[in-house]
Design a protein around this motif. Sequence first.
Motif, PDB file in Angstrom:
ATOM      1  N   ASP A 142     -55.851  16.263 -60.810  1.00 51.87           N
ATOM      2  CA  ASP A 142     -55.392  16.562 -59.922  1.00 51.87           C
ATOM      3  C   ASP A 142     -54.915  15.263 -58.931  1.00 51.87           C
ATOM      4  OD1 ASP A 142     -56.911  19.058 -59.919  1.00 51.87           O
ATOM      5  OD2 ASP A 142     -58.536  18.112 -57.968  1.00 51.87           O
ATOM      6  N   ASP A 143     -54.648  14.161 -59.124  1.00 56.59           N
ATOM      7  CA  ASP A 143     -54.207  12.916 -58.879  1.00 56.59           C
ATOM      8  C   ASP A 143     -52.504  12.653 -59.179  1.00 56.59           C
ATOM      9  OD1 ASP A 143     -56.496  12.334 -57.333  1.00 56.59           O
ATOM     10  OD2 ASP A 143     -56.948  10.981 -59.689  1.00 56.59           O
ATOM     11  N   SER A 169     -51.275  15.733 -61.049  1.00 58.10           N
ATOM     12  CA  SER A 169     -50.126  17.294 -60.874  1.00 58.10           C
ATOM     13  C   SER A 169     -49.348  17.111 -60.458  1.00 58.10           C
ATOM     14  CB  SER A 169     -51.284  18.209 -60.313  1.00 58.10           C
ATOM     15  OG  SER A 169     -51.935  17.406 -59.247  1.00 58.10           O
ATOM     16  N   ASP A 170     -49.243  16.624 -59.007  1.00 55.18           N
ATOM     17  CA  ASP A 170     -47.889  15.358 -58.521  1.00 55.18           C
ATOM     18  C   ASP A 170     -47.035  15.021 -58.719  1.00 55.18           C
ATOM     19  OD1 ASP A 170     -49.310  17.107 -56.249  1.00 55.18           O
ATOM     20  OD2 ASP A 170     -50.417  15.030 -55.376  1.00 55.18           O
ATOM     21  N   ILE A 171     -47.400  14.351 -59.615  1.00 53.91           N
ATOM     22  CA  ILE A 171     -46.604  13.229 -60.440  1.00 53.91           C
ATOM     23  C   ILE A 171     -45.474  14.301 -61.642  1.00 53.91           C
ATOM     24  CG2 ILE A 171     -46.157  11.389 -61.804  1.00 53.91           C
ATOM     25  CD1 ILE A 171     -48.511   9.956 -60.034  1.00 53.91           C
ATOM     26  N   GLU A 172     -46.816  15.077 -62.093  1.00 50.91           N
ATOM     27  CA  GLU A 172     -45.619  15.592 -63.286  1.00 50.91           C
ATOM     28  C   GLU A 172     -45.135  16.635 -62.660  1.00 50.91           C
ATOM     29  OE1 GLU A 172     -49.505  17.434 -65.129  1.00 50.91           O
ATOM     30  OE2 GLU A 172     -50.038  16.073 -65.849  1.00 50.91           O
ATOM     31  N   ALA A 173     -44.893  17.142 -61.755  1.00 47.64           N
ATOM     32  CA  ALA A 173     -44.870  18.741 -60.472  1.00 47.64           C
ATOM     33  C   ALA A 173     -43.243  17.443 -60.937  1.00 47.64           C
ATOM     34  CB  ALA A 173     -45.307  18.578 -59.473  1.00 47.64           C
ATOM     35  N   ILE A 174     -43.032  16.412 -59.867  1.00 46.81           N
ATOM     36  CA  ILE A 174     -41.781  15.772 -59.192  1.00 46.81           C
ATOM     37  C   ILE A 174     -40.566  15.068 -61.158  1.00 46.81           C
ATOM     38  CG2 ILE A 174     -40.741  13.561 -58.663  1.00 46.81           C
ATOM     39  CD1 ILE A 174     -42.965  13.219 -56.865  1.00 46.81           C
ATOM     40  N   LYS A 180     -39.268  18.368 -61.874  1.00 53.15           N
ATOM     41  CA  LYS A 180     -38.370  19.032 -61.312  1.00 53.15           C
ATOM     42  C   LYS A 180     -36.760  17.883 -61.701  1.00 53.15           C
ATOM     43  CE  LYS A 180     -36.964  19.166 -56.313  1.00 53.15           C
ATOM     44  NZ  LYS A 180     -37.708  18.505 -55.202  1.00 53.15           N
TER      45      LYS A 180
END
Length: 146
Positions: free
Chosen positions: A132-133, A135-140, A143
Motif C-alpha cells: 500500500d505504501d 501504490s500511490d507512487i506507482e499511480a503517479i 500517470k
Amino acid sequence: MIAETVCSAVAAAGLGIAAVTAYRKRFLMAARIAAYSLVPLGLVMTGVVQWAADTAFSPTAWAGFGVLGGAWLLFAGTRAVERRRGGTRKERKAATEAQPDALAPQASAPSLGPASRATARPQPGPRADSADDFSDIEAILKKHGI
C-alpha cells in the motif's frame, strides 16, 4: 601657510582633472570630481585648515587629547567592572533586599504523581502493508508514463 597652499593646489589639480573628464563626455563623473576638489578649497577659506594646523603642532592640544583619552579609559574601565559585578553597589543591595527566599519548601516536591511505565511508552499501531505504501507512487509514475 603651507597647508593652505597644498589644499589650494589639490583643489586646482582636481578641477583640472574634472575638466579633462568633462571633455571626454563623462559629465556625471566630472561633476563628482569637481565637488571633491572644491572641499579642500572651502576648508581653507573657512579657516578650518589653519585651526587644524595650529592644533596639530600644539603640545597643549596634544596634552588635552591625552587627558580626554585617560578620562574615556576611566569611564570604560569602571563600566566594565560594574558589568562584571552585576551593577552598582546600590543596585545589588536593592535587589537582595527586594528578593525573598528564592527556594520555597514545596518547590522541590513533584507536582505530578508517579509516572507508570505503561503510559510512558506509546503503543505501536497496526502496520500498513508495504504494498500500500508504494501504490500511490506507482499511480503517479503511470500517470506520467514512466
